[in-house]
Design a protein around this motif. Structure first.
Motif, mmCIF file in Angstrom:
data_model
loop_
_atom_site.group_PDB
_atom_site.id
_atom_site.type_symbol
_atom_site.label_atom_id
_atom_site.label_comp_id
_atom_site.label_asym_id
_atom_site.label_seq_id
_atom_site.Cartn_x
_atom_site.Cartn_y
_atom_site.Cartn_z
ATOM 1 N N GLU A 127 0.346 5.009 -3.900
ATOM 2 C CA GLU A 127 1.716 5.012 -3.386
ATOM 3 C C GLU A 127 1.946 6.211 -2.479
ATOM 4 N N CYS A 128 1.479 7.380 -2.903
ATOM 5 C CA CYS A 128 1.644 8.592 -2.091
ATOM 6 C C CYS A 128 0.853 8.496 -0.785
ATOM 7 N N ILE A 129 -0.352 7.938 -0.844
ATOM 8 C CA ILE A 129 -1.149 7.756 0.375
ATOM 9 C C ILE A 129 -0.419 6.840 1.348
ATOM 10 N N SER A 130 0.231 5.805 0.826
ATOM 11 C CA SER A 130 0.939 4.867 1.703
ATOM 12 C C SER A 130 2.140 5.518 2.403
ATOM 13 N N LYS A 131 2.629 6.646 1.890
ATOM 14 C CA LYS A 131 3.759 7.352 2.496
ATOM 15 C C LYS A 131 3.332 8.321 3.595
ATOM 16 N N LEU A 132 2.024 8.578 3.703
ATOM 17 C CA LEU A 132 1.521 9.481 4.738
ATOM 18 C C LEU A 132 1.647 8.828 6.111
ATOM 19 N N PRO A 133 1.725 9.631 7.178
ATOM 20 C CA PRO A 133 1.658 9.044 8.521
ATOM 21 C C PRO A 133 0.364 8.245 8.664
ATOM 22 N N LYS A 134 0.407 7.206 9.457
ATOM 23 C CA LYS A 134 -0.689 6.238 9.539
ATOM 24 C C LYS A 134 -2.053 6.882 9.826
ATOM 25 N N LYS A 135 -2.119 7.736 10.853
ATOM 26 C CA LYS A 135 -3.402 8.333 11.221
ATOM 27 C C LYS A 135 -3.869 9.328 10.149
ATOM 28 N N GLN A 136 -2.937 10.082 9.585
ATOM 29 C CA GLN A 136 -3.257 11.031 8.524
ATOM 30 C C GLN A 136 -3.812 10.302 7.304
ATOM 31 N N SER A 137 -3.184 9.191 6.963
ATOM 32 C CA SER A 137 -3.633 8.375 5.845
ATOM 33 C C SER A 137 -5.049 7.856 6.096
ATOM 34 N N ALA A 138 -5.265 7.345 7.314
ATOM 35 C CA ALA A 138 -6.587 6.801 7.654
ATOM 36 C C ALA A 138 -7.663 7.878 7.547
ATOM 37 N N VAL A 139 -7.377 9.062 8.087
ATOM 38 C CA VAL A 139 -8.346 10.159 8.040
ATOM 39 C C VAL A 139 -8.625 10.564 6.595
ATOM 40 N N PHE A 140 -7.579 10.685 5.788
ATOM 41 C CA PHE A 140 -7.750 11.087 4.390
ATOM 42 C C PHE A 140 -8.604 10.064 3.629
ATOM 43 N N VAL A 141 -8.288 8.799 3.776
ATOM 44 C CA VAL A 141 -9.026 7.749 3.072
ATOM 45 C C VAL A 141 -10.487 7.732 3.533
ATOM 46 N N MET A 142 -10.699 7.810 4.852
ATOM 47 C CA MET A 142 -12.062 7.760 5.375
ATOM 48 C C MET A 142 -12.900 8.946 4.888
ATOM 49 N N LYS A 143 -12.300 10.138 4.883
ATOM 50 C CA LYS A 143 -13.048 11.341 4.540
ATOM 51 C C LYS A 143 -13.171 11.532 3.030
ATOM 52 N N THR A 144 -12.051 11.453 2.321
ATOM 53 C CA THR A 144 -12.037 11.819 0.909
ATOM 54 C C THR A 144 -12.419 10.668 -0.015
ATOM 55 N N ILE A 145 -11.972 9.479 0.296
ATOM 56 C CA ILE A 145 -12.226 8.355 -0.613
ATOM 57 C C ILE A 145 -13.499 7.601 -0.230
ATOM 58 N N ARG A 146 -13.611 7.256 1.049
ATOM 59 C CA ARG A 146 -14.792 6.503 1.488
ATOM 60 C C ARG A 146 -15.996 7.394 1.741
ATOM 61 N N GLY A 147 -15.763 8.708 1.941
ATOM 62 C CA GLY A 147 -16.855 9.657 2.106
ATOM 63 C C GLY A 147 -17.585 9.572 3.433
ATOM 64 N N ASN A 160 -11.104 15.325 17.441
ATOM 65 C CA ASN A 160 -12.148 16.336 17.295
ATOM 66 C C ASN A 160 -12.182 16.826 15.847
ATOM 67 N N PRO A 161 -13.262 17.493 15.432
ATOM 68 C CA PRO A 161 -13.388 17.938 14.036
ATOM 69 C C PRO A 161 -12.249 18.851 13.571
ATOM 70 N N MET A 167 -5.652 17.361 9.735
ATOM 71 C CA MET A 167 -5.040 16.160 9.146
ATOM 72 C C MET A 167 -5.392 16.022 7.665
ATOM 73 N N VAL A 168 -6.635 16.310 7.301
ATOM 74 C CA VAL A 168 -7.043 16.221 5.894
ATOM 75 C C VAL A 168 -6.259 17.241 5.067
ATOM 76 N N HIS A 169 -6.143 18.452 5.587
ATOM 77 C CA HIS A 169 -5.392 19.492 4.862
ATOM 78 C C HIS A 169 -3.932 19.079 4.686
ATOM 79 N N ARG A 170 -3.326 18.587 5.751
ATOM 80 C CA ARG A 170 -1.921 18.171 5.669
ATOM 81 C C ARG A 170 -1.751 17.003 4.705
ATOM 82 N N ALA A 171 -2.687 16.080 4.719
ATOM 83 C CA ALA A 171 -2.619 14.942 3.799
ATOM 84 C C ALA A 171 -2.714 15.413 2.357
#
Length: 186
Positions: A127-147, A160-161, A167-171
């Motif tokens: 639920e909290c991930i779904s409240k993040l801005p779209k690009k921030q959410s995508a970056v967080f999921v790709m990096k932290t969850i999908r690895g 860029n890196p 974005m990951v920090h803000r998420a």
């Protein structure tokens, strides 16, 4: 304009202190700065044939050192993606923080209440991930969850890196705030 030439036998005497001070001001570690200066001298020797004389020896060596400092930071920043993230998720906990991933629904849990709590926490995280801005959410999921690797994410999203890590920090910060408000107060 006078043409400049290289004299590698005088580099240590003429430039080592200056290059060291330049490096230590940028990396804040004397040992790393020494290594970077040594790498600079070695790279200078290896690429001496490419020296065109348009700059002084010192300017040319500083340019090499700048690239060595950049490479150093790229190397340490690429290791950040391999690190796990600790989040302090409970103010009542005796530990300074526990692994967030350990608190998501665990299908092998033998404790009935823990399974329910884990499932609820997992839903709260989603639920909290779904409240993040779209690009921030995508970056967080790709990096932290999908690895996914930093390079793959940057290529896919055209960022860029440095932007990715911001974005990951803000998420993570937003998720912690959201979980503190919606889950941990229960």
């Amino acid at each position: 304009m006078t043409e400049n030439y290289l004299n590698p036998t005088s580099w240590v005497d003429n430039y080592a202190d200056y290059l060291f001070n330049y490096a230590v001001a940028r990396v804040s570690d004397a040992e790393i700065a020494k290594d970077l200066v040594q790498e600079t001298f070695l790279a200078g020797l290896k690429s001496a044939k490419n020296f065109q004389g348009a700059a002084t020896e010192r300017t040319w060596l500083i340019a090499i050192l700048k690239r060595k400092v950049i490479d150093y930071y790229r190397k340490i920043n690429s290791k950040k993606g391999k690190a796990e993230v600790r989040i302090n998720y409970s103010s009542q906990s005796d530990s300074a923080g526990d692994w967030l991933e350990e608190n998501v629904a665990d299908p092998f849990s033998t404790l009935e209440n823990d399974a329910i709590e884990n499932e609820e926490l997992g839903l709260a995280i989603q639920e909290c991930i779904s409240k993040l801005p779209k690009k921030q959410s995508a970056v967080f999921v790709m990096k932290t969850i999908r690895g996914l690797s930093t390079e793959d994410i940057c290529n896919e999203l055209g960022i860029n890196p440095s932007n990715l890590w911001v974005m990951v920090h803000r998420a993570r910060t937003s998720l912690m705030g959201c979980l503190n408000e919606n889950w941990f107060k229960l």
